[in-house]
Design a protein around this motif. Structure first.
Motif, mmCIF file in Angstrom:
data_model
loop_
_atom_site.group_PDB
_atom_site.id
_atom_site.type_symbol
_atom_site.label_atom_id
_atom_site.label_comp_id
_atom_site.label_asym_id
_atom_site.label_seq_id
_atom_site.Cartn_x
_atom_site.Cartn_y
_atom_site.Cartn_z
ATOM 1 N N GLU A 157 23.452 -14.341 0.823
ATOM 2 C CA GLU A 157 22.838 -15.539 1.394
ATOM 3 C C GLU A 157 22.144 -16.356 0.303
ATOM 4 O O GLU A 157 22.251 -17.587 0.262
ATOM 5 N N LYS A 158 21.432 -15.675 -0.578
ATOM 6 C CA LYS A 158 20.697 -16.362 -1.643
ATOM 7 C C LYS A 158 21.633 -17.177 -2.532
ATOM 8 O O LYS A 158 21.377 -18.363 -2.805
ATOM 9 N N ILE A 159 22.728 -16.572 -2.961
ATOM 10 C CA ILE A 159 23.634 -17.261 -3.877
ATOM 11 C C ILE A 159 24.376 -18.395 -3.181
ATOM 12 O O ILE A 159 24.605 -19.458 -3.772
ATOM 13 N N VAL A 160 24.739 -18.197 -1.924
ATOM 14 C CA VAL A 160 25.426 -19.272 -1.197
ATOM 15 C C VAL A 160 24.471 -20.442 -0.963
ATOM 16 O O VAL A 160 24.867 -21.609 -1.077
ATOM 17 N N VAL A 161 23.212 -20.148 -0.658
ATOM 18 C CA VAL A 161 22.217 -21.219 -0.492
ATOM 19 C C VAL A 161 22.079 -22.001 -1.790
ATOM 20 O O VAL A 161 22.117 -23.240 -1.799
ATOM 21 N N ARG A 162 21.922 -21.291 -2.905
ATOM 22 C CA ARG A 162 21.748 -21.951 -4.204
ATOM 23 C C ARG A 162 22.986 -22.785 -4.567
ATOM 24 O O ARG A 162 22.871 -23.927 -5.021
ATOM 25 N N THR A 163 24.159 -22.204 -4.376
ATOM 26 C CA THR A 163 25.399 -22.897 -4.742
ATOM 27 C C THR A 163 25.601 -24.139 -3.880
ATOM 28 O O THR A 163 25.937 -25.218 -4.387
ATOM 29 N N THR A 164 25.392 -23.996 -2.584
ATOM 30 C CA THR A 164 25.577 -25.129 -1.670
ATOM 31 C C THR A 164 24.578 -26.235 -1.965
ATOM 32 O O THR A 164 24.933 -27.427 -1.956
ATOM 33 N N LEU A 165 23.337 -25.856 -2.243
ATOM 34 C CA LEU A 165 22.318 -26.856 -2.571
ATOM 35 C C LEU A 165 22.710 -27.615 -3.836
ATOM 36 O O LEU A 165 22.603 -28.854 -3.887
ATOM 37 N N ALA A 166 23.164 -26.896 -4.858
ATOM 38 C CA ALA A 166 23.577 -27.553 -6.105
ATOM 39 C C ALA A 166 24.732 -28.516 -5.848
ATOM 40 O O ALA A 166 24.744 -29.644 -6.359
ATOM 41 N N GLU A 167 25.705 -28.092 -5.059
ATOM 42 C CA GLU A 167 26.849 -28.954 -4.738
ATOM 43 C C GLU A 167 26.397 -30.246 -4.062
ATOM 44 O O GLU A 167 26.894 -31.337 -4.370
ATOM 45 N N LEU A 168 25.448 -30.125 -3.148
ATOM 46 C CA LEU A 168 24.973 -31.296 -2.407
ATOM 47 C C LEU A 168 24.168 -32.235 -3.303
ATOM 48 O O LEU A 168 24.309 -33.461 -3.222
ATOM 49 N N LEU A 169 23.332 -31.663 -4.151
ATOM 50 C CA LEU A 169 22.544 -32.492 -5.069
ATOM 51 C C LEU A 169 23.453 -33.255 -6.025
ATOM 52 O O LEU A 169 23.211 -34.432 -6.332
ATOM 53 N N ILE A 170 24.505 -32.589 -6.482
ATOM 54 C CA ILE A 170 25.468 -33.237 -7.381
ATOM 55 C C ILE A 170 26.241 -34.325 -6.637
ATOM 56 O O ILE A 170 26.400 -35.449 -7.135
ATOM 57 N N ARG B 136 33.578 -21.930 -6.565
ATOM 58 C CA ARG B 136 32.513 -22.916 -6.352
ATOM 59 C C ARG B 136 31.447 -22.814 -7.444
ATOM 60 O O ARG B 136 30.966 -23.835 -7.954
ATOM 61 N N ILE B 137 31.080 -21.589 -7.793
ATOM 62 C CA ILE B 137 30.074 -21.384 -8.837
ATOM 63 C C ILE B 137 30.585 -21.913 -10.176
ATOM 64 O O ILE B 137 29.853 -22.585 -10.919
ATOM 65 N N LYS B 138 31.838 -21.632 -10.476
ATOM 66 C CA LYS B 138 32.429 -22.107 -11.730
ATOM 67 C C LYS B 138 32.402 -23.627 -11.803
ATOM 68 O O LYS B 138 32.073 -24.212 -12.850
ATOM 69 N N GLU B 139 32.712 -24.272 -10.687
ATOM 70 C CA GLU B 139 32.718 -25.737 -10.660
ATOM 71 C C GLU B 139 31.309 -26.298 -10.834
ATOM 72 O O GLU B 139 31.103 -27.278 -11.561
ATOM 73 N N VAL B 140 30.330 -25.680 -10.179
ATOM 74 C CA VAL B 140 28.943 -26.131 -10.311
ATOM 75 C C VAL B 140 28.472 -25.981 -11.751
ATOM 76 O O VAL B 140 27.872 -26.900 -12.331
ATOM 77 N N LEU B 141 28.737 -24.827 -12.360
ATOM 78 C CA LEU B 141 28.293 -24.587 -13.735
ATOM 79 C C LEU B 141 28.971 -25.537 -14.713
ATOM 80 O O LEU B 141 28.357 -25.958 -15.701
ATOM 81 N N THR B 142 30.218 -25.879 -14.437
ATOM 82 C CA THR B 142 30.918 -26.844 -15.292
ATOM 83 C C THR B 142 30.216 -28.196 -15.253
ATOM 84 O O THR B 142 30.033 -28.854 -16.287
ATOM 85 N N LYS B 143 29.798 -28.607 -14.065
ATOM 86 C CA LYS B 143 29.137 -29.902 -13.915
ATOM 87 C C LYS B 143 27.712 -29.891 -14.462
ATOM 88 O O LYS B 143 27.157 -30.947 -14.772
ATOM 89 N N LEU B 144 27.131 -28.691 -14.585
ATOM 90 C CA LEU B 144 25.754 -28.587 -15.080
ATOM 91 C C LEU B 144 25.692 -28.132 -16.535
ATOM 92 O O LEU B 144 24.604 -27.887 -17.057
ATOM 93 N N GLN B 145 26.825 -28.030 -17.205
ATOM 94 C CA GLN B 145 26.857 -27.424 -18.534
ATOM 95 C C GLN B 145 26.070 -28.195 -19.587
ATOM 96 O O GLN B 145 25.650 -27.630 -20.601
ATOM 97 N N ASN B 146 25.852 -29.476 -19.376
ATOM 98 C CA ASN B 146 25.141 -30.277 -20.376
ATOM 99 C C ASN B 146 23.627 -30.274 -20.190
ATOM 100 O O ASN B 146 22.908 -30.924 -20.953
ATOM 101 N N LEU B 147 23.147 -29.564 -19.170
ATOM 102 C CA LEU B 147 21.695 -29.522 -18.946
ATOM 103 C C LEU B 147 21.028 -28.561 -19.927
ATOM 104 O O LEU B 147 21.598 -27.544 -20.288
#
Length: 229
Positions: free
Chosen positions: A165-178, A218-229
């Motif tokens: 639940e924790k990881i899905v919440v974090r991943t989904t939140l990141a996807e929505l913020l992006i 999904r995690i891989k895609e999120v991390l790819t989009k956040l790689q420059n942070l």
């Protein structure tokens, strides 16, 4: 007698939806409801039949069923003493009970089995809950900090409950913020750090193999989009 058994059905469902309204997942709300009626099935065959059928019908609305819960319901419904049941309720009610029993027994066989004993939101359900709550807050024009804080507060219990639940919440939140271009650098950094350290093996049987594969992508895609942070 008909009123009594229908009232028991109604009370069981009412309790379930009350727990759901308190923010519980379907399996957790059902577990709490069953606990509230613990021991009542020993009062008679009518009570045993109604409680087993009611629990089974709710399971039919869930995406999975814990393997032991499935067997418990099947065993209970198949072990009903029909002679006793006939003496406890009117003929029309008896037929109604049998039809409801058969519907549960037929339907429960097709529900995917869950092997984790943790009562929790299932994969796609917790994702949906996060998206729905995000949508409410987004429409209320919350600023980035307030939006993230309220989402994390709403799902704090779930995040403490199970790793899935924790990881899905974090991943989904990141996807929505992006997706909605919400500037939340601090939250992005926290999520990025958690996702980078996350080991899919740690969720065990909380997710199916297909769910693990989907989450990994999904995690891989999120991390790819956040790689420059």
């Amino acid at each position: 007698m008909k009123r009594n058994y229908e009232a028991l059905f109604g009370a069981f469902y009412e309790n379930y939806f009350y727990f759901k309204s308190e923010g519980m997942s379907g399996p957790e709300a059902l577990a709490c409801t069953c606990e509230a009626y613990f021991g009542m099935d020993k009062r008679g065959e009518m009570e045993k039949a109604v409680l087993s059928i009611a629990e089974g019908r709710i399971h039919l609305t869930h995406s999975k069923i814990f393997v032991k819960s499935k067997q418990k319901i099947i065993d209970a419904l198949n072990s009903l003493d029909l002679n006793k049941l006939q003496h406890e309720i009117a003929p029309d009610d008896y037929q109604d009970i049998l039809e409801r029993r058969d519907m549960v027994l037929d339907g429960i066989e097709s529900i995917p089995v869950d092997y984790s004993p943790n009562t929790r939101y299932y994969y796609f359900e917790i994702e949906k809950e996060v998206k729905n709550y995000f949508g409410i807050l987004f429409n209320e024009k919350k600023d980035a900090t307030e939006l993230v804080e309220e989402i994390m507060e709403r799902f704090e219990r779930e995040c403490r409950s199970t790793l899935s639940e924790k990881i899905v919440v974090r991943t989904t939140l990141a996807e929505l913020l992006i997706r909605y271009r919400i500037n939340a650098i601090g939250e992005f950094l926290k999520i990025k750090n958690e996702l980078e350290q996350f080991d899919m093996n740690d969720v065990g049987e909380q997710l199916s193999e297909n769910e693990k594969l989907d989450l990994s992508m999904r995690i891989k895609e999120v991390l790819t989009k956040l790689q420059n942070l």
